[in-house]
Design a protein around this motif. Structure first.
Motif, PDB file in Angstrom:
ATOM      1  N   ASN A 110       0.804  -1.225   0.000  1.00 16.38           N
ATOM      2  CA  ASN A 110       0.000   0.000   0.000  1.00 16.38           C
ATOM      3  C   ASN A 110       0.844   1.286   0.000  1.00 16.38           C
ATOM      4  O   ASN A 110       0.358   2.360   0.317  1.00 16.38           O
ATOM      5  N   TYR A 111       2.083   1.145  -0.401  1.00 20.29           N
ATOM      6  CA  TYR A 111       2.934   2.319  -0.580  1.00 20.29           C
ATOM      7  C   TYR A 111       2.999   2.614  -2.070  1.00 20.29           C
ATOM      8  O   TYR A 111       3.641   1.898  -2.833  1.00 20.29           O
ATOM      9  N   ILE A 112       2.299   3.639  -2.491  1.00 16.96           N
ATOM     10  CA  ILE A 112       2.210   3.946  -3.915  1.00 16.96           C
ATOM     11  C   ILE A 112       3.543   4.469  -4.441  1.00 16.96           C
ATOM     12  O   ILE A 112       4.165   5.334  -3.834  1.00 16.96           O
ATOM     13  N   GLU A 113       3.933   3.882  -5.569  1.00 17.65           N
ATOM     14  CA  GLU A 113       5.185   4.300  -6.179  1.00 17.65           C
ATOM     15  C   GLU A 113       4.940   5.447  -7.148  1.00 17.65           C
ATOM     16  O   GLU A 113       3.936   5.476  -7.851  1.00 17.65           O
TER      17      GLU A 113
ATOM     18  N   GLY B  90      13.272  13.528   3.934  1.00 20.18           N
ATOM     19  CA  GLY B  90      12.210  14.263   3.243  1.00 20.18           C
ATOM     20  C   GLY B  90      11.356  15.009   4.260  1.00 20.18           C
ATOM     21  O   GLY B  90      11.425  14.741   5.460  1.00 20.18           O
ATOM     22  N   GLY B  91      10.562  15.933   3.762  1.00 25.11           N
ATOM     23  CA  GLY B  91       9.729  16.771   4.622  1.00 25.11           C
ATOM     24  C   GLY B  91       8.636  15.989   5.332  1.00 25.11           C
ATOM     25  O   GLY B  91       8.456  14.792   5.121  1.00 25.11           O
ATOM     26  N   VAL B  92       7.903  16.703   6.143  1.00 24.48           N
ATOM     27  CA  VAL B  92       6.865  16.085   6.958  1.00 24.48           C
ATOM     28  C   VAL B  92       5.736  15.520   6.086  1.00 24.48           C
ATOM     29  O   VAL B  92       5.377  16.098   5.054  1.00 24.48           O
ATOM     30  N   GLY B  93       5.259  14.343   6.461  1.00 26.65           N
ATOM     31  CA  GLY B  93       4.100  13.750   5.782  1.00 26.65           C
ATOM     32  C   GLY B  93       4.370  13.196   4.400  1.00 26.65           C
ATOM     33  O   GLY B  93       3.439  12.907   3.655  1.00 26.65           O
ATOM     34  N   LEU B  94       5.630  12.992   4.053  1.00 28.56           N
ATOM     35  CA  LEU B  94       5.936  12.514   2.695  1.00 28.56           C
ATOM     36  C   LEU B  94       6.123  10.998   2.627  1.00 28.56           C
ATOM     37  O   LEU B  94       6.385  10.448   1.568  1.00 28.56           O
ATOM     38  N   GLY B  95       6.014  10.319   3.762  1.00 30.09           N
ATOM     39  CA  GLY B  95       6.032   8.853   3.703  1.00 30.09           C
ATOM     40  C   GLY B  95       7.298   8.189   4.204  1.00 30.09           C
ATOM     41  O   GLY B  95       7.549   7.019   3.896  1.00 30.09           O
ATOM     42  N   LYS B  96       8.098   8.887   5.026  1.00 29.61           N
ATOM     43  CA  LYS B  96       9.327   8.285   5.557  1.00 29.61           C
ATOM     44  C   LYS B  96       9.007   7.129   6.490  1.00 29.61           C
ATOM     45  O   LYS B  96       9.524   6.021   6.341  1.00 29.61           O
ATOM     46  N   THR B  97       8.154   7.404   7.465  1.00 26.08           N
ATOM     47  CA  THR B  97       7.834   6.377   8.451  1.00 26.08           C
ATOM     48  C   THR B  97       7.169   5.179   7.781  1.00 26.08           C
ATOM     49  O   THR B  97       7.520   4.022   8.058  1.00 26.08           O
ATOM     50  N   HIS B  98       6.258   5.445   6.869  1.00 23.02           N
ATOM     51  CA  HIS B  98       5.587   4.349   6.159  1.00 23.02           C
ATOM     52  C   HIS B  98       6.614   3.463   5.457  1.00 23.02           C
ATOM     53  O   HIS B  98       6.588   2.230   5.596  1.00 23.02           O
ATOM     54  N   LEU B  99       7.531   4.097   4.739  1.00 20.89           N
ATOM     55  CA  LEU B  99       8.506   3.317   3.966  1.00 20.89           C
ATOM     56  C   LEU B  99       9.407   2.472   4.861  1.00 20.89           C
ATOM     57  O   LEU B  99       9.591   1.276   4.605  1.00 20.89           O
TER      58      LEU B  99
ATOM     59  N   ALA C 173      -3.274   8.375  -7.601  1.00 20.24           N
ATOM     60  CA  ALA C 173      -3.181   6.949  -7.258  1.00 20.24           C
ATOM     61  C   ALA C 173      -3.363   6.728  -5.762  1.00 20.24           C
ATOM     62  O   ALA C 173      -4.021   5.775  -5.333  1.00 20.24           O
ATOM     63  N   ILE C 174      -2.800   7.622  -4.953  1.00 17.14           N
ATOM     64  CA  ILE C 174      -2.926   7.478  -3.499  1.00 17.14           C
ATOM     65  C   ILE C 174      -4.392   7.615  -3.080  1.00 17.14           C
ATOM     66  O   ILE C 174      -4.910   6.812  -2.300  1.00 17.14           O
ATOM     67  N   ILE C 175      -5.065   8.607  -3.636  1.00 19.70           N
ATOM     68  CA  ILE C 175      -6.484   8.802  -3.287  1.00 19.70           C
ATOM     69  C   ILE C 175      -7.292   7.565  -3.674  1.00 19.70           C
ATOM     70  O   ILE C 175      -8.074   7.035  -2.866  1.00 19.70           O
TER      71      ILE C 175
ATOM     72  N   ASN D 224       1.435  17.489   0.967  1.00 20.00           N
ATOM     73  CA  ASN D 224       1.969  16.195   1.382  1.00 20.00           C
ATOM     74  C   ASN D 224       0.858  15.172   1.561  1.00 20.00           C
ATOM     75  O   ASN D 224      -0.328  15.497   1.517  1.00 20.00           O
ATOM     76  N   VAL D 225       1.271  13.929   1.753  1.00 24.02           N
ATOM     77  CA  VAL D 225       0.304  12.836   1.767  1.00 24.02           C
ATOM     78  C   VAL D 225      -0.549  12.861   3.030  1.00 24.02           C
ATOM     79  O   VAL D 225      -1.733  12.541   3.003  1.00 24.02           O
ATOM     80  N   ARG D 226       0.057  13.292   4.122  1.00 31.96           N
ATOM     81  CA  ARG D 226      -0.719  13.318   5.368  1.00 31.96           C
ATOM     82  C   ARG D 226      -1.893  14.284   5.248  1.00 31.96           C
ATOM     83  O   ARG D 226      -3.007  13.992   5.694  1.00 31.96           O
ATOM     84  N   GLU D 227      -1.653  15.421   4.639  1.00 36.43           N
ATOM     85  CA  GLU D 227      -2.718  16.393   4.460  1.00 36.43           C
ATOM     86  C   GLU D 227      -3.798  15.838   3.530  1.00 36.43           C
ATOM     87  O   GLU D 227      -4.989  16.024   3.769  1.00 36.43           O
TER      88      GLU D 227
HETATM   89  P1  ADP Z   1       6.549  11.097   7.400  1.00 34.45           P
HETATM   90  O1  ADP Z   1       7.076  10.034   8.299  1.00 34.45           O
HETATM   91  O2  ADP Z   1       7.466  11.396   6.252  1.00 34.45           O
HETATM   92  O3  ADP Z   1       6.142  12.339   8.120  1.00 34.45           O
HETATM   93  P2  ADP Z   1       4.400   9.214   7.025  1.00 34.45           P
HETATM   94  O4  ADP Z   1       5.167   8.004   6.631  1.00 34.45           O
HETATM   95  O5  ADP Z   1       3.878   9.251   8.404  1.00 34.45           O
HETATM   96  O6  ADP Z   1       5.226  10.543   6.708  1.00 34.45           O
HETATM   97  O7  ADP Z   1       3.218   9.387   5.965  1.00 34.45           O
HETATM   98  C1  ADP Z   1       2.073  10.167   6.226  1.00 34.45           C
HETATM   99  C2  ADP Z   1       0.852   9.427   5.751  1.00 34.45           C
HETATM  100  O8  ADP Z   1       0.867   9.353   4.332  1.00 34.45           O
HETATM  101  C3  ADP Z   1       0.810   7.994   6.241  1.00 34.45           C
HETATM  102  O9  ADP Z   1      -0.503   7.666   6.594  1.00 34.45           O
HETATM  103  C4  ADP Z   1       1.260   7.174   5.050  1.00 34.45           C
HETATM  104  O10 ADP Z   1       0.649   5.897   5.034  1.00 34.45           O
HETATM  105  C5  ADP Z   1       0.806   8.010   3.888  1.00 34.45           C
HETATM  106  N1  ADP Z   1       1.693   7.884   2.716  1.00 34.45           N
HETATM  107  C6  ADP Z   1       2.837   8.553   2.488  1.00 34.45           C
HETATM  108  N2  ADP Z   1       3.396   8.224   1.331  1.00 34.45           N
HETATM  109  C7  ADP Z   1       2.585   7.311   0.765  1.00 34.45           C
HETATM  110  C8  ADP Z   1       2.602   6.585  -0.465  1.00 34.45           C
HETATM  111  N3  ADP Z   1       3.599   6.728  -1.357  1.00 34.45           N
HETATM  112  N4  ADP Z   1       1.583   5.727  -0.692  1.00 34.45           N
HETATM  113  C9  ADP Z   1       0.584   5.591   0.181  1.00 34.45           C
HETATM  114  N5  ADP Z   1       0.493   6.246   1.346  1.00 34.45           N
HETATM  115  C10 ADP Z   1       1.485   7.102   1.650  1.00 34.45           C
END
Ligand code: ADP
Ligand code: MG
Length: 343
Positions: free
Chosen positions: A12-15, A45-54, A177-179, A205-208
């Motif tokens: 579920n991590y969109i490329e 990367g900046g806040v909400g861009l998917g670092k923790t998820h990855l 794609a994420i939406i 960002n993705v979180r927003e």
């Molecule tokens: P960060 O750690 O960079 O602040 P997060 O990893 O917490 O960001 O990501 C914020 C939210 O966006 C999470 O809910 C995450 O699942 C989602 N997200 C970020 N990047 C993607 C992606 N490429 N595909 C799907 N969901 C993503």
């Protein structure tokens, strides 16, 4: 306990272009921890861009394919707090021993270690030991290593041993794609025009983006209404008002329309009447100056024009400011209004 959240996966991590290198490096590490040249792997990367998820996805992947490996995810904040606690209770050796047993260490937001010299010393020790034993280390940071102020040089130089990869703000296609993926995952129908509208409007960002989707789902159930464009606009208002500066697109369009005495609708229409074209160009010019919208998004909000039209408008207005004194005065007057509102 690995502290992993199983909801974060590669599936579920969109490329997209915004994350391709980081994602594929992460995937390589997940399949061959400790044996690729990506050790350590540093994702920034900046806040909400998917670092923790990855990095969580890396951990989950390794844990699922190698149940006997000790995968540990820890935020740097927690690492610091645990370390301080161990100092207080005279358990520093236990603290160190615990981390030395880890096979895959994932440490999130290392910028938090900055200025904490004792903790950095401990981390340096753990890092060296794990690295020498062929254990995988994965880190994240909110900025590139060279900008990590307050981190010791010897630690920074270790970070460069492996691979550093950044995450960019998601591009339009990735946002679409994420939406789609998120709504599918929740089993919720969302029309294509709403997906497109949201992908254009929320480009930070993705979180927003997720925040807007949550608000949209809530509105839909509250109003017992299917998701449509109108509902999406409402949901967006709730969120964006908090996030954006006071001077948002709506305000700019209204103010400029009023100033040039043209209708608000005409700014978004196809008409090429001279006075309307000028007002439209001026409004685009201020949208670029005062909002965080991308050129693409600005064009979209002016009747679905493309980003090159926005560039052209901004250029035209800049040229006019240089050559036409009266025009310049009008722009300055409008600018004052926006500046005083922006505070
Ligand atoms: P960060 O750690 O960079 O602040 P997060 O990893 O917490 O960001 O990501 C914020 C939210 O966006 C999470 O809910 C995450 O699942 C989602 N997200 C970020 N990047 C993607 C992606 N490429 N595909 C799907 N969901 C993503
Ligand atoms: Mg994070």
């Amino acid at each position: 306990n690995s502290q992993l959240n199983s909801a974060y996966t590669f599936e579920n991590y969109i490329e997209g272009d915004c994350n391709r290198l980081a994602r594929s490096a992460g995937y390589a590490v997940a399949n061959k921890p400790g044996t690729t040249s990506f050790n350590p792997l540093m994702v920034y990367g900046g806040v909400g861009l998917g670092k923790t998820h990855l990095v969580q996805a890396i951990g989950n992947h390794i844990k699922n394919s190698n149940p006997d490996k000790f995968v540990l995810y820890v935020s740097s904040e927690k690492f610091v707090n645990q370390f301080i606690e161990s100092l207080k209770t005279n358990n520093v050796q236990d603290f160190a021993n615990f981390y030395l047993l880890v096979d895959i260490l994932i440490i999130d937001d290392v910028q938090f270690l900055s200025g904490k010299e004792k903790t950095q010393e401990m981390f340096f020790h753990i890092f060296n030991h794990l690295h020498q034993s062929g254990k995988q280390i994965v880190m994240t940071s909110d900025c590139p290593p060279r900008d990590l102020k307050g981190l010791e040089e010897r630690l920074l130089s270790r970070f460069k041993w492996g691979l550093t990869a950044d995450l960019q703000s998601p591009d339009f296609e990735t946002r679409m794609a994420i939406i789609q993926k998120k709504m599918q995952g929740d089993g919720i129908d969302i029309p294509d025009n709403v997906v497109e509208y949201l992908a254009y409007s929320v480009d930070t960002n993705v979180r927003e983006l997720e925040g807007v989707l949550i608000s949209l789902i809530a509105q839909s159930s509250l109003n017992r209404k299917e998701i449509d464009l109108e509902l999406a606009k409402q949901a967006l208002k709730h969120i964006i008002e908090d996030v954006e500066t006071e001077v948002n697109l709506d305000f700019i369009q209204k103010t400029v329309a009023e100033y040039f005495q043209v209708s608000l609708d005409s700014l978004k229409a196809k008409t090429r009447k001279k006075e309307i074209v000028t007002a439209r160009q001026v409004a685009m010019y201020f949208a670029k100056e005062f909002t965080s919208h991308s050129l693409k998004s600005i064009g979209y909000h002016f009747g679905g024009r493309d980003h090159s039209t926005v560039i052209h408008s901004v250029q035209t207005v800049s040229d006019l400011i240089d050559t036409d004194k009266k025009f310049k005065a009008s722009i300055q007057e409008l600018q004052k209004k926006f500046k005083s509102k922006a505070g």
